[in-house]
Design a protein around this motif. Structure first.
Motif, short mmCIF file in Angstrom:
data_model
loop_
_atom_site.label_atom_id
_atom_site.label_comp_id
_atom_site.label_asym_id
_atom_site.label_seq_id
_atom_site.Cartn_x
_atom_site.Cartn_y
_atom_site.Cartn_z
N ARG A 179 0.80 -1.21 0.00
CA ARG A 179 0.00 0.00 0.00
C ARG A 179 0.84 1.28 0.00
O ARG A 179 0.34 2.37 -0.29
N SER A 180 2.12 1.18 0.32
CA SER A 180 2.97 2.37 0.35
C SER A 180 3.14 2.98 -1.04
O SER A 180 3.53 4.15 -1.16
N THR A 181 2.83 2.23 -2.09
CA THR A 181 2.96 2.75 -3.46
C THR A 181 1.69 3.48 -3.91
O THR A 181 1.68 4.05 -5.00
N LEU A 182 0.62 3.43 -3.10
CA LEU A 182 -0.66 4.00 -3.50
C LEU A 182 -0.98 5.24 -2.67
O LEU A 182 -0.43 5.46 -1.60
N ALA A 183 -1.90 6.05 -3.19
CA ALA A 183 -2.46 7.15 -2.41
C ALA A 183 -3.35 6.57 -1.31
O ALA A 183 -3.88 5.46 -1.43
N SER A 215 1.79 10.66 -13.91
CA SER A 215 2.59 11.24 -14.99
C SER A 215 4.07 11.13 -14.68
O SER A 215 4.49 10.91 -13.54
N LEU A 216 4.86 11.31 -15.74
CA LEU A 216 6.30 11.50 -15.61
C LEU A 216 6.58 13.00 -15.70
O LEU A 216 5.79 13.75 -16.27
N PRO A 217 7.70 13.47 -15.16
CA PRO A 217 8.05 14.88 -15.31
C PRO A 217 8.10 15.27 -16.79
O PRO A 217 8.42 14.45 -17.65
N LYS A 218 7.77 16.52 -17.09
CA LYS A 218 7.78 17.00 -18.46
C LYS A 218 9.14 16.76 -19.10
O LYS A 218 10.17 16.94 -18.48
N GLN A 232 4.36 9.43 -10.91
CA GLN A 232 3.78 10.10 -9.76
C GLN A 232 2.28 10.25 -9.95
O GLN A 232 1.82 10.80 -10.95
N ILE A 233 1.49 9.73 -9.00
CA ILE A 233 0.04 9.86 -9.06
C ILE A 233 -0.35 11.32 -8.88
O ILE A 233 0.23 12.04 -8.07
N THR A 234 -1.31 11.77 -9.67
CA THR A 234 -1.82 13.14 -9.54
C THR A 234 -2.63 13.25 -8.25
O THR A 234 -3.64 12.56 -8.08
#
Length: 357
Positions: free
Chosen positions: A14-18, A55-58, A69-71
């Motif tokens: 669960r540490s990988t989730l919001a 998303s990934l960084p621009k 990274q989850i929004t």
């Protein structure tokens, strides 16, 4: 050469989730305005499903070390931000939005001029339970507007005489002929889990809203559940295939594999597609996808040293386990066990070498 599959988000960890997400699945990955985005479905703490993004960084390219990274909710850094608010009670899809499929296409504006549009097609759930004969699914869409994603209130593809449910929409836009194409799963009995009464149909549309009568594509004997299509930069097409996922590890289910087929045009005629080539099998792989795959998508690599290769994203179904026995072992080792759940899903990926047509 294929790289080893790697986990991105994992409900077993669960540490990988919001904090507001119990589970996730159905990754759909696209490069939009120079930035990579992943749209996915998430089970929330109130047991309704909605659509989310990461998303990934621009300007960052796809790689085997990418960090998604989850929004998050701008008012709560521990909470994932859904693309839209949950539909109101009484709405046909209040209980769940699943299986997002982003499409950049075109539509006619009020003046009859062709203008670009961005849409996410999804499966909407009518019942409280994700599985079961009392739950049905239909297909609808979100459209990107200046104020964000807006939900199309009514389904655009529904269950009919062909099936009890219509779900798993895989949609592309043919910019050459200005035509929308969809491949979707028609399930005659219990959605998502039925392995013996599921078929794939194809349809076309001028506007992506009103669809022509569907045509048969894969039959019940094929046991195919997902048929994601990618238009490659050379103008040819790839179709990523997977069977009905074996959630409970039952021996009667078909082999759990991912395949890729190719074609010169986005055809609804199966004969136009090449014989599928296996690219990943659950047997002999990692435990986090031992019971199979679902909700997969495919992208072209964008790094110069990976030209002609693809990245495949998928949901893996963790191998069956006795949760109580596992939890006791964890507690005896002074470690926290995962929360109890009937299934454990993870979103992962691998890089695939050049495919031969």
């Amino acid at each position: 050469m294929r790289t080893q599959p790697k986990v991105i988000f994992n409900m077993f960890d669960r540490s990988t989730l919001a904090k507001n997400l119990l589970g996730i699945g159905d990754p759909n990955v696209h490069k939009i305005d120079g930035q990579w985005w992943m749209f996915f479905g998430g089970m929330q703490r109130n047991f309704t499903n909605n659509l989310f993004s990461a998303s990934l960084p621009k300007s960052e390219l796809l790689s085997t070390d990418m960090q998604w990274q989850i929004t998050m909710d701008p008012n709560n850094p521990n909470k994932a931000q859904p693309l839209i608010q949950q539909p109101n009670k009484g709405e046909w899809d209040h209980f769940g939005l699943h299986e997002p499929c982003f499409v950049a296409g075109e539509k006619r504006d009020n003046a009859g001029k062709w203008v670009p549009c961005g849409r996410i097609y999804y499966s909407g759930r009518t019942g409280r339970n994700v599985f079961g004969k009392n739950t049905t699914y239909s297909i609808s869409l979100l459209e990107l507007t200046e104020s964000g994603w807006q939900r199309h209130e009514a389904p655009v593809i529904t269950s009919d005489r062909l099936s009890n449910s219509a779900l798993a929409p895989k949609v592309i836009y043919d910019c050459d002929k200005k035509r929308w194409h969809v491949w979707y799963l028609a399930d005659a009995t219990e959605p998502v889990k039925s392995k013996d009464e599921s078929e794939i149909y194809h349809s076309e549309s001028d506007d992506g809203i009103i669809w022509e009568a569907p045509k048969f594509f894969f039959g019940r004997d094929d046991k195919i559940a997902h048929t994601y299509v990618l238009r490659r930069s050379d103008g040819t097409y790839e179709m990523l295939l997977s069977t009905i996922a074996n959630f409970s590890g039952e021996s009667s289910y078909p082999e759990q594999k991912l395949w890729v087929s190719t074609a010169q045009i986005p055809s609804g005629n199966r004969a136009d597609w090449s014989e599928p080539q296996e690219t990943l099998a659950a047997i002999g792989g990692k435990v986090w996808y031992a019971n199979g795959f679902f909700g997969s998508s495919i992208c072209e690599a964008d790094a110069k040293n990976e030209e002609g290769e693809q990245y495949i994203f998928f949901t893996g179904v963790r191998g069956s386990m006795n949760w109580l026995t596992f939890a006791i072992k964890k507690l005896l080792a002074l470690k926290k066990p995962p929360p109890p759940a009937p299934f454990y899903f993870a979103i992962g990926f691998f890089r695939m070498g050049k495919q031969r047509d």
